[in-house]
Design a protein around this motif. Structure first.
Motif, PDB file in Angstrom:
ATOM      1  N   VAL A  34      -0.939 -11.452  -9.955  1.00 16.72           N
ATOM      2  CA  VAL A  34      -1.088 -10.354 -10.758  1.00 16.72           C
ATOM      3  C   VAL A  34      -2.239  -9.366 -10.038  1.00 16.72           C
ATOM      4  O   VAL A  34      -1.768  -8.209 -10.060  1.00 16.72           O
ATOM      5  N   ILE A  35      -3.296  -9.712  -9.270  1.00 12.65           N
ATOM      6  CA  ILE A  35      -3.905  -8.762  -8.727  1.00 12.65           C
ATOM      7  C   ILE A  35      -3.474  -7.904  -7.676  1.00 12.65           C
ATOM      8  O   ILE A  35      -3.344  -6.713  -7.491  1.00 12.65           O
ATOM      9  N   VAL A  36      -2.910  -8.709  -6.774  1.00 10.90           N
ATOM     10  CA  VAL A  36      -2.077  -7.947  -5.644  1.00 10.90           C
ATOM     11  C   VAL A  36      -1.074  -6.901  -6.296  1.00 10.90           C
ATOM     12  O   VAL A  36      -0.693  -5.835  -6.011  1.00 10.90           O
ATOM     13  N   PHE A  37      -0.409  -7.400  -7.148  1.00  7.80           N
ATOM     14  CA  PHE A  37       0.721  -6.379  -8.082  1.00  7.80           C
ATOM     15  C   PHE A  37      -0.027  -5.168  -8.516  1.00  7.80           C
ATOM     16  O   PHE A  37       0.370  -3.988  -8.308  1.00  7.80           O
ATOM     17  N   LEU A  38      -1.153  -5.411  -9.322  1.00  7.32           N
ATOM     18  CA  LEU A  38      -2.020  -4.200  -9.927  1.00  7.32           C
ATOM     19  C   LEU A  38      -2.533  -3.418  -8.722  1.00  7.32           C
ATOM     20  O   LEU A  38      -2.592  -2.239  -9.069  1.00  7.32           O
ATOM     21  N   CYS A  39      -2.854  -3.877  -7.524  1.00  9.00           N
ATOM     22  CA  CYS A  39      -3.323  -3.000  -6.470  1.00  9.00           C
ATOM     23  C   CYS A  39      -2.025  -2.113  -6.143  1.00  9.00           C
ATOM     24  O   CYS A  39      -2.204  -0.810  -5.968  1.00  9.00           O
ATOM     25  N   TYR A  66      -4.682  -6.937 -16.812  1.00  8.95           N
ATOM     26  CA  TYR A  66      -3.563  -5.707 -16.918  1.00  8.95           C
ATOM     27  C   TYR A  66      -4.453  -4.537 -17.648  1.00  8.95           C
ATOM     28  O   TYR A  66      -4.477  -3.419 -17.417  1.00  8.95           O
ATOM     29  N   TRP A  67      -4.936  -5.226 -18.994  1.00  8.99           N
ATOM     30  CA  TRP A  67      -5.589  -4.079 -19.922  1.00  8.99           C
ATOM     31  C   TRP A  67      -6.830  -3.427 -19.195  1.00  8.99           C
ATOM     32  O   TRP A  67      -6.779  -2.150 -19.431  1.00  8.99           O
ATOM     33  N   ILE A  80       0.651  -1.093  -0.188  1.00  6.25           N
ATOM     34  CA  ILE A  80       0.045  -0.041  -0.116  1.00  6.25           C
ATOM     35  C   ILE A  80       0.799   1.180  -0.128  1.00  6.25           C
ATOM     36  O   ILE A  80       0.528   2.212  -0.791  1.00  6.25           O
ATOM     37  N   ALA A  81       2.014   1.215   0.840  1.00  8.59           N
ATOM     38  CA  ALA A  81       2.681   2.531   1.041  1.00  8.59           C
ATOM     39  C   ALA A  81       3.546   2.696   0.016  1.00  8.59           C
ATOM     40  O   ALA A  81       3.899   3.949  -0.535  1.00  8.59           O
TER      41      ALA A  81
END
Lengths: 601, 207
Positions: B36-41, B189-190, A215-216
């Motif tokens: 992937v989702i965590v990285f995009l967050c 990603y897109w 987050i940071a």
């Protein structure tokens, strides 16, 4: 020196029995084994620790006299700037990641991290960023402090400042990639018999740390990208001469850098939660309280950043909000501290080096936490803002906390990492030197700050000389304290007595495989027979039918989820190991290695 | 323990070290997508930081955009926005196609998406060339260029990801209804790039 360390470790491993053991060359390659990467992290960051330590020693040498007579003023500015950057971004943060890399898959019974190649990338960004940062000395290193506040950072040592930005972006990328990996690994790769609440507390700590990192850290990247445009392209995001606002930088910067202190300390909360129960031979007190308080600290840590900006023109109502939320963090932290004390209370303490550093951690971190509450209160903060009181506070938390935690972890998991016992006598010498040196260096700084000596200055009022000399002596002591540690590690790695699988008789999964662990960690799927902290508990002491039932239940769950039938033989191996593990009263002869080494030296 | 046979399609995307093992033979179908989702967050937080800075500037400024900023043409960026939003639906067809084992269909839909992404990028460059303010004109202009360019960088990366997928799909059977994680990741990603653009468009052009 470290090269020798690598080679020796490798020789040890090469002599092992398992065909899949590591060769020393593996430690210099783009390896994807989490254990290799973990050790690569730890050795690399320790080298940077020594570099940062040399800078700190130079800074303290300059401060031994009131005049600016040892290094030129610009170099002095660069030294404290790079010292802080190295210690934060190249030592404490990646050292935590190093332990996480080594331990998480072992603790949850996985064969590797979820994304091994990403893991390797995350590691190799560290030396790149580190060398880049140090190269800034060739063109004039950054002088604006590790906070790089504009407009100061826009006018001093611009080339060095840009290099600083680039290297921090690289290191930030590394920690984001690492955090993605830790989070996904912990959530998806646990052995089927391990629920979230059966995990060792170190894994809980790493969940909280990864959340904070994810987050940071990107917000810091945003701030640095904008700062970069100000430096290179002439924009005015943070430049007051072009209607920009330096305060916006402070908000973005501290939105990362306040949580960063928890990114730096949280893994070591986890380490202490591992070290104390094992060496007290007692179950941890308040497992869930410790686990969830990490999450609470993560959340609160994200909403308190402006307490660094009480003197930046923050309006009164906002100061009040940030003062109160900051003080509330003391609650979950206190929950941890009291749980640790209750864990030690009445335990059969084994005062090995790891335990000493663990208890040193608690004492110094409590002091740092108390001064933290002091500076959280607005009126006091305005009095001591940018004085040595702040320097003392942050070193109590980051040195007395994180670095003591790193050392505790080093000593605790050294047998697992190398297969050898570390020499306890020299470990204790190291602890005493570090603890005394630490106290002599940083305790007097509180007084300096209360009397008003500003931080980050090379020249000061001569009335502060005496205390500064004391601090400098302490700093030399700290520098000396690393020598027994380095020699001890190298010597023990090479000649230390064999450790065996589980020298501390711990119950978490990483001790259930060989030391050092084979390439894929476990033969088959490990089965949990106990919780990680069930020392001497009734259900364990009753090693008869109840344990057998628990084991069978877990084995069945494993078999259902994996489709792999658990062989009777394997189950009984685990049962046998567990049965030897759960004798909490038995003694480990940790003193014998020390005696041998005394003869050897 | 039983070691699964090495599947070439899986090896190309291997995520277990040295491509030899499934972790325990336990299926972890979601962990790559979770990654992937965590990285995009995390990526989203970079944009969040920049949006926050922009909103603070906007809130503190007496007039926004600052006096003297030339009017912005809405037609071209409007068309661009429509193209980008449409492309999100197009790339979804590629994913649907491969789930039916239709590799040719997938490739065609991806090529259409690549073309749309390229048109978007050219539109952005064209817009830059014709704007009457520069990077350092004022705070609004700086924010405008830095934010749109940073988003454009992400669009470029997305186009490159799709090119990589198309390039790799030349091998017969490289992607199938069983193995199409690369396509799904590219699609997510897109969509992410698309959502960021909508926020950006609202902040910089409309509001």
């Amino acid at each position: 020196m470290t090269q020798a360390q690598f080679q020796e470790s490798a020789n040890t491993e090469a002599r092992g029995t398992a065909p899949a053991d590591r060769h020393w060359r593996d430690y210099f390659t783009f390896n994807t084994d989490h254990k290799v990467i973990g050790i690569q992290y730890l050795v690399t960051t320790f080298i940077f620790y020594l570099i940062g330590g040399v800078m700190a020693t130079l800074v303290r040498t300059e401060l031994a006299t009131p005049d600016s007579d040892f290094v030129p003023p610009e170099l002095y500015n660069s030294l404290f700037t790079v010292h802080a950057t190295v210690m934060i971004f190249l030592w404490i943060v990646p050292a935590g990641a190093g332990f996480a890399n080594f331990l998480i898959p072992l603790m949850i019974g996985a064969k590797d991290m979820a994304f091994p190649r990403l893991n390797a990338i995350a590691f190799w960004l560290i030396p790149v960023g580190g060398v880049l940062l140090l190269s800034s000395f060739l063109v004039g290193a950054p002088q604006a402090g590790w906070t790089s506040y504009p407009p100061l950072s826009l006018v001093t040592a611009q080339a060095g400042e840009e290099i600083w930005i680039l290297s921090v972006l690289i290191l930030g990328t590394s920690s984001i990639l690492g955090a993605v990996n830790f989070a996904v690994t912990i959530f998806t790769m646990r052995v089927p018999s391990m629920g979230l609440n059966d995990m060792p507390l170190f894994c809980w700590a790493m969940i909280a740390t990864s959340a904070l990192t994810l987050i940071a850290t990107p917000v810091l990247a945003a701030a640095l990208i904008l700062l970069s445009f100000d430096l290179l392209a002439g924009t005015a995001f943070f430049n007051p001469t072009g209607n920009g606002d330096p305060i916006v930088y402070q908000h973005l910067f501290w939105f990362y850098s306040h949580p960063a202190v928890y990114i730096m300390i949280m893994p070591f909360f986890g380490v202490i939660s591992e070290v104390l129960p094992v060496h007290s031979r007692k179950p941890i007190f308040g497992y869930l309280a410790i686990a969830y308080s990490s999450l609470a600290i993560s959340f609160l840590g994200l909403i308190v950043w402006a307490h660094h900006m009480f003197t930046s023109g923050t309006p009164g109502w906002l100061r009040m909000f940030f003062m109160i939320t900051t003080m509330i963090i003391a609650v979950p932290t206190g929950i941890k501290i009291f749980s640790w004390l209750a864990t030690i209370w009445g335990g059969k303490l084994r005062l090995v080096s790891a335990m000493l550093f663990g208890m040193g951690f608690i004492s110094t971190f409590v002091l740092g936490g108390i001064t933290g509450i002091m500076v959280a209160s607005v009126p006091f903060d305005i009095h001591v803002h940018d004085t040595y009181f702040v320097v003392a506070h942050l070193h109590y938390v980051l040195f007395g906390g994180s670095v003591f935690g790193i050392y505790a972890a080093f000593y605790h998991w050294f047998p697992k990492m190398t297969g050898r016992m570390i020499n306890e006598f020299w470990g204790r010498v190291h602890f005493v030197l570090t603890y005394v040196g630490f106290t002599v260096t940083f305790l007097p700084m509180h007084a300096l700050g209360m009397q008003g000596m500003p931080r980050r200055v090379a020249m000061y009022d001569p009335k502060f000389t005496t205390i500064n000399v004391i601090c400098t002596v302490g700093a030399y002591m700290l520098a000396v304290s690393t020598i027994p540690f380095i020699i001890n590690v190298i010597w023990s790695w090479r000649y230390g007595p064999k450790a065996g699988d589980n020298p501390w008789q711990a119950l978490s999964l990483e001790w259930m495989t060989t030391s050092p662990p084979p390439i894929e960690n476990f033969e088959g799927v490990p089965v949990l027979a106990t919780g990680p902290y069930d020392y001497g508990m009734e259900k364990i002491q009753n090693t008869g039918e109840r344990l057998r039932l628990k084991l069978r239940e877990n084995a069945t769950r494993n078999a259902q989820k994996t489709g792999i039938p658990i062989a009777e033989a394997q189950a009984s191996t685990f049962l046998g190991r567990t049965a030897t593990l759960v004798a909490p009263e038995s003694e480990v002869n940790v003193d014998s290695p020390a005696d041998e080494s005394q003869d050897g030296e | 323990m039983q070691i699964p046979a090495i599947d070439p399609a899986k090896t190309a995307l291997n995520y277990h070290h040295e491509g030899e093992v499934e972790a325990h033979g336990v299926e972890h179908p979601d962990h790559r997508m979770l990654g992937v989702i965590v990285f995009l967050c995390a990526e989203g937080m970079i944009f969040f930081g920049m949006f926050a800075a922009y909103l603070i500037y906007r809130a503190m400024a007496p007039a926004w955009p600052p006096e003297g900023t030339p009017d912005r043409e809405l037609l071209l960026p409007g068309i661009n926005t429509v193209i980008l939003i449409a492309s999100s639906f197009v790339i979804h067809n590629a994913d649907t196609a491969i789930k039916k084992n239709d590799a040719a269909g997938m490739r065609n839909w991806l090529l259409v998406t690549i073309a749309m992404g390229a048109v978007f990028l050219f539109g952005q460059v064209y817009e830059y060339a014709h704007l009457e303010f520069g990077l350092t004109t004022n705070l609004y202009a700086s924010c405008f260029y830095v934010l749109t360019a940073f988003h454009g960088l992400h669009v470029t990366l997305g186009v490159l990801l799709m090119v990589a997928v198309v390039w790799r799909s030349r091998a017969e059977g490289h992607y199938s209804s069983e193995h199409h994680f690369g396509i799904e990741a590219t699609e997510i990603y897109w969509h992410f790039v698309d959502v960021i653009w909508i926020v950006l468009f609202l902040l910089l052009y409309i509001l």
